[in-house]
Design an enzyme around this catalytic site. Structure first.
Site, short mmCIF file in Angstrom:
data_model
loop_
_atom_site.label_atom_id
_atom_site.label_comp_id
_atom_site.label_asym_id
_atom_site.label_seq_id
_atom_site.Cartn_x
_atom_site.Cartn_y
_atom_site.Cartn_z
N ASP A 20 75.66 -11.32 32.12
CA ASP A 20 76.41 -10.94 33.24
C ASP A 20 77.49 -10.31 32.99
OD1 ASP A 20 74.04 -11.49 34.71
OD2 ASP A 20 74.78 -13.45 34.90
N GLU A 22 70.46 -6.22 42.25
CA GLU A 22 71.55 -6.94 42.01
C GLU A 22 72.82 -6.28 41.21
OE1 GLU A 22 68.76 -11.03 40.53
OE2 GLU A 22 69.36 -9.31 39.11
#
Ligand code: 6LW
Length: 493
Positions: free
Chosen positions: A14, A174
């Site tokens: 991420d 997301e």
């Protein structure tokens, strides 16, 4: 210059990136590991040096008893008016918060909580306004990318949360990030889920509140249709412009093993993909919207790879990580030895065993240390989570000292081999290749092979969750285990 992906290897998922003072700064998620949120600095987007962590104090993050892959989810880093902000979710407590610092090499503030749900929060600053963006539900219960304006000094909401985009149709919308480029607002996100269907998608609008129009050529970037191909899962990206004016996406991806029934044990890593803006104002990325192993980029640099880690060239407060909140008294760091005091907590528990680890960065590796115990058990582990880990250790058995190889998979706790020893010390070695972890004990009589465990059981596909293998030193029982001659060495892949 040419560079090779991944630009940061091992479990650093991420990624989010910002630029300040002529340098780039990147953060990654860290889940149950402490300190939380590894922080990197770079001058070229290719060579990244870890300069510390953002969440270094217990008061910043609750990790007690959390499940593996709970805790710290995807962070975003931004800089506004010389102040750095890192915003993230504690997925276990369902709280979104940010911390800040005016010194990127210093400590960060205590958390400021924001009353908007969802995960993957992001901040967007413009003319004294701060927008807080996450994926979840808005004030009317509509799901999608939600946005509100906040007071950055207090975290208080100044507007209600409003859904601004629902993606282009993929599941698991997301990682929303907002940018203003050439007078337009671009909202970049991930869809498809963080596995093999992962994608980077985008939308644009002339106002920060929308309406957002989906890019007709979504997804912008995905490796979901590349087969057979080792780089998979490309998604969850952040857009960054370099000093030459060129754009890039820094994203996560993973390196799969096996062509059929693929798996990955090194976790999600960091990939850099070039981006080009088109005449119609949209942008495209990589080679036909996919991420490749090698690219050329502008800049006078050489991609460096550290291949050997020792006590001398690692720093316990930067390179090594603990499970949840460690008890500092259990760890003594000497220049050429680590003394680990066991605390009775085993590697099978979702607590904080005495454990200090380095992310496994490549497939072919040797991880070794000399270990000396007085009682209890201490050794080396290839650790995915409390259910899946392979341990080679010294312990006190019924007939005296012994070396033991334990393979733990899915709740099955198997002792693969036991080797009696006539001294409380030996050198323990783990050698891995793409498919196996092989375990050895070195005594005065030479090297003894205790066995091996398949890499495919230390994977996200088996364990679930979002982490990768961490190679660690550990100690269990009321002991003071002495680790010396530590070395972790990677072969050229
Ligand atoms: C993260 C989500 C995701 O919050 O995985 O890659 C979750 N995508 O965006 C955990 O890393």
């Amino acid at each position: 210059m040419k560079y090779t992906n991944p630009v940061v290897k091992g479990f650093y998922p991420d990624p989010s990136v910002c630029t300040a003072n002529g340098k780039y700064y990147m953060v990654c998620s860290s889940f149950q590991y402490f300190p939380g949120v590894p922080l990197f600095e770079s001058e070229d987007l290719v060579n990244w040096t870890q300069i510390g962590h953002v969440l270094t104090r217990k008061s910043q993050i609750m990790l007690e008893g959390i499940a593996s892959s709970g805790g710290v989810f995807a962070p975003t880093i931004r800089c506004d008016n010389g102040r750095f902000y890192m915003v993230t979710t504690n997925d276990t407590t369902h709280e979104n918060f940010y911390v800040y610092t005016d010194d990127i090499h210093g400590e960060w503030s205590d958390p400021v909580f924001v009353d908007q749900g969802g995960i993957d929060p992001s901040l967007y600053f413009e003319n004294g306004h701060t927008y807080f963006i996450s994926n979840g539900s808005d004030a009317d219960g509509v799901s999608g990318v939600s946005q509100c304006e906040i007071d950055i000094a207090t975290g208080k909401k100044l507007t209600k949360s409003r859904m601004i985009w629902q993606g282009f149709g993929g599941r698991f919308l997301e990682s929303p990030h907002m940018y203003r480029i050439n007078g337009m607002y671009y909202l970049m996100a991930a869809e498809g889920g963080t596995e093999y269907g992962h994608m980077v998608t985008c939308a644009r609008a002339s106002s920060v509140w929308g309406p957002f129009e989906s890019n007709p050529n979504n997804p912008v970037l995905t490796n979901r249709n590349k087969a057979p191909y080792i780089i998979q899962g490309i998604g969850h990206g952040d857009l960054i412009q370099d000093v030459y004016g060129n754009w890039h996406i820094l994203s996560l991806g993973f390196r799969q093993q096996h062509l059929w029934m693929a798996y990955h044990n090194l976790g999600r890593e960091v990939f850099l993909t070039p981006v080009s803006f088109l005449e119609n104002g949209w942008f495209c990325a990589g080679k036909d919207g996919t991420t490749d192993t090698e690219y050329e980029t502008r800049g006078d640099f050489i991609q460096q790879t550290k291949t050997e880690y020792t006590f001398a060239n690692t720093d316990p407060s930067i390179d090594w990580c603990y499970l949840r909140h460690p008890e500092p008294a259990n760890y003594e760091f000497l220049p050429d030895a680590y003394i680990l005091h066991g605390c009775g907590i085993t590697l099978d528990e979702t607590a904080s065993p005495t454990f200090i680890g380095l992310r496994q960065r490549d497939f072919t590796m040797e991880f070794r240390a000399s270990v000396e115990i007085d009682c209890g058990e201490a050794g080396l582990t290839a650790y995915m989570c409390e259910n899946e880990h392979y341990d080679i250790a010294l312990r006190v058995g019924n007939d005296g000292y012994e070396a033991v190889l334990k393979l733990n998979i899915g709740g099955i706790k198997h002792v693969q081999a036991v080797l009696p020893l006539d001294a409380p010390r030996a050198q323990l070695v783990i050698r891995s290749d793409h498919f196996h972890y092989n375990f050895f004990v070195l005594t005065q009589d030479g090297e003894h092979r205790l066995g091996s465990g398949q890499a495919k059981y230390l994977t996200s596909e088996v364990s679930g969750g979002f982490t990768g293998v961490v190679m660690a030193l550990y100690s269990v029982g009321e002991n003071a285990a002495r680790f010396t001659k530590f070395c972790c060495k990677y072969a050229e892949e």
